[in-house]
Design an enzyme around this catalytic site. Structure first.
Site, short mmCIF file in Angstrom:
data_model
loop_
_atom_site.label_atom_id
_atom_site.label_comp_id
_atom_site.label_asym_id
_atom_site.label_seq_id
_atom_site.Cartn_x
_atom_site.Cartn_y
_atom_site.Cartn_z
N CYS A 66 0.79 -1.22 0.00
CA CYS A 66 0.00 0.00 0.00
C CYS A 66 0.83 1.27 0.00
O CYS A 66 1.98 1.28 0.44
CB CYS A 66 -0.90 0.04 1.24
N GLY A 100 1.40 0.00 -5.06
CA GLY A 100 0.16 -0.77 -5.18
C GLY A 100 -0.50 -0.51 -6.49
O GLY A 100 -0.82 0.65 -6.80
N ASN A 110 -1.09 1.52 5.51
CA ASN A 110 0.02 0.80 4.90
C ASN A 110 0.67 -0.02 5.99
O ASN A 110 1.09 0.53 7.01
CB ASN A 110 1.02 1.78 4.29
N GLY A 111 0.78 -1.32 5.77
CA GLY A 111 1.38 -2.20 6.75
C GLY A 111 0.53 -3.43 6.97
O GLY A 111 -0.30 -3.79 6.14
N TYR A 126 14.28 -2.20 -2.17
CA TYR A 126 13.37 -2.49 -3.27
C TYR A 126 12.15 -1.57 -3.36
O TYR A 126 11.81 -1.08 -4.42
CB TYR A 126 12.88 -3.94 -3.16
#
Length: 493
Positions: A26, A52, A127-128, A267
């Site tokens: 996300c 995302g 997010n997570g 990344y």
């Protein structure tokens, strides 16, 4: 943010060049007090699209009501249209882009999630991943909660709703006290925009300013695209409250050492972002340079696997003195989810995204640079492509340590038995991939590339569990079960 639903491995029967990659789930964005809040949020989500690509959503508040637009697909598929933005009036908005981790992507799971509470509406973008999300979900359902999604993010809404505190921010803090795992949250109520990071700061969140108005975003690249000023990182365990009067910082948790996710540097983050004061691009080049020093090899050219391996390959080439060349050309106009229906055409799938530059490869001994190996299926096909293009030798170098452990904090990783490095020795991996030599950057080398020494191998300063198995939080939902089994429990429990 993860889905708590039944899952199936969608990648075993079909080769998708992007399937054998780690996925960040996300990206979040929010702005308060700006007259073009929804349009600015859409632009911010464009910059966060790499985090995302399966769905996007925006919730805006116009002073009297909340308006929501949530869609499957890319941001540009829907939120580039003036008609869509016109349906999102108001000077405050939150947005979200997502991947799903298990099961199919369905509209009810697309964020921001919204609910009407007795204190007014509230929209949450996350997010997570909550490592006790399933446990909390089952407890809340037993107490009578009715869920509309299979996302662990909805747990937060229910916890806020059941709180008996009077103020929204007090309810929010009380909810956070029950959470385990990783979260960067952007929350919109009718009076404020709230940002929060988990006590370890595993997932990123930054504070910015545009035209005198404050905003929150997962990465600095989202600020750059709209011309916003970077103010600072939201710190680990911090809650920032943005209202008409400015920004207030709250710290309801005991101060602990930050443990940001090391994969943001390797990344996930965009190369032009700055994460916790470090240029992602420069860090990835430094990782390539460390890789060259740790694993030298005699070769003619250094070739990146595009696009993820490019910065590290530049660093490797400079440190080794071996020329950098684009030996693989990426086609950017092929959809990510392209899957051919037959095995024979499926095997050609890698060539839709990547093709060999024969003039660079033929007759050469090459150093092939990538940032990670997950299952190894794409690596096999890339190496084979290089040999078919005439490479004399293929030396594969990976600018991160071997991934031996699954993630539970917001990265879509396979179960441990499907991680190549978890089930094979280095020589077995080399043989499986088909290269002449294979080497990874060490954990210590990764830290050195970031200008750090791994001061305490038991409690390092980054979240690096995918390499070391050192999970920095409780994993309440895991309890020795696989994630797919846990997802099934969520559906039946």
């Amino acid at each position: 943010m993860t889905d708590l639903s039944t899952s199936s491995d969608q990648h075993d029967d079909a080769f998708d060049p992007e399937a054998d990659r780690l996925r960040e789930e996300c990206g979040v964005f929010g702005i308060f007090g700006h007259p073009d809040a929804a349009a600015v949020t859409a632009l911010g989500l464009h910059a966060l699209q790499h985090r995302g690509q399966e769905a996007a959503g925006i919730v805006a508040f116009d002073g009297s009501r909340f308006n929501s637009e949530r869609r499957l697909g890319l941001v540009s598929d829907h939120f580039s249209k003036a008609s869509t933005i016109a349906r999102l009036p108001g000077d405050a908005a939150v947005g979200h882009v997502r991947y799903s981790t298990t099961g199919e992507t369905i509209l009810r799971n697309v964020q921001p999630l919204f609910a009407e509470l007795d204190t007014g509406g509230i929209a949450v973008a996350h997010n997570g991943n909550l490592t006790n999300g399933l446990t909390l979900r089952r407890s809340l359902i037993r107490d009578g909660a009715i869920y509309q999604s299979t996302s662990d993010t909805e747990v937060i809404l229910h916890l806020v709703a059941r709180s008996r505190k009077h103020r929204v921010i007090e309810r929010f803090i009380e909810a956070l006290r029950e959470l385990e795992g990783a979260y960067a949250l952007v929350v919109l109520s009718n009076k404020m925009l709230i940002g929060a990071r988990d006590p370890l700061g595993i997932r990123p969140l930054v504070l910015g300013e545009l035209d005198g108005k404050f905003l929150l975003a997962s990465e600095t690249c989202a600020l750059d695209i709209i011309g916003a000023r970077f103010v600072r990182d939201v710190e680990n365990g911090e809650i920032v409250v943005i209202t008409e009067t400015g920004v207030e910082s709250l710290r309801p948790f005991p101060k602990v050492q930050a443990r940001p996710c090391i994969f943001e540097y390797i990344y996930f983050a965009r190369p032009d972002s700055v994460v916790h004061g470090r240029s992602v691009y420069e860090t990835r080049k430094a990782m390539g340079a460390e890789l060259a020093r740790e694993t030298p090899v005699e070769a003619d050219v250094v070739i990146p696997v595009p696009d993820s391996g490019v910065p590290a390959a530049i660093g490797y080439a400079r440190a080794s003195g071996i020329p950098f060349e684009l030996g693989i050309i990426r086609n950017h106009y092929v959809g990510r989810t392209f899957i051919q229906p037959t095995q024979s055409t499926r095997e050609l799938g890698v060539r839709l995204k990547h093709s060999a530059n024969r003039s660079v490869v033929a007759g050469k001994s090459i150093v092939l640079i990538d940032d990670s190996i997950v299952r190894g299926t794409t690596s096999v096909k890339i190496v084979r492509m290089m040999r078919e293009a005439g490479a004399r030798e293929v030396h594969f170098r990976i600018s991160s340590p071997p991934i031996k452990h699954p993630d539970y904090y917001g990265i879509d990783t396979p179960e441990r038995e499907k991680l190549l490095a978890a089930t094979h020795t280095l020589e077995e991996m080399r043989d499986y991939i088909g290269c002449d030599s294979l080497a990874f950057l060490s954990v210590e080398g990764t830290y050195r590339a970031m200008g750090e020494e791994r001061r305490d191998p038991i409690r390092p300063q980054f979240t690096d569990h995918c390499f070391t198995g050192d999970y920095p939080t409780y994993l309440t939902d895991v309890s020795g079960e696989t994630r797919s089994q846990l997802s099934l429990l969520a559906e039946t429990g």
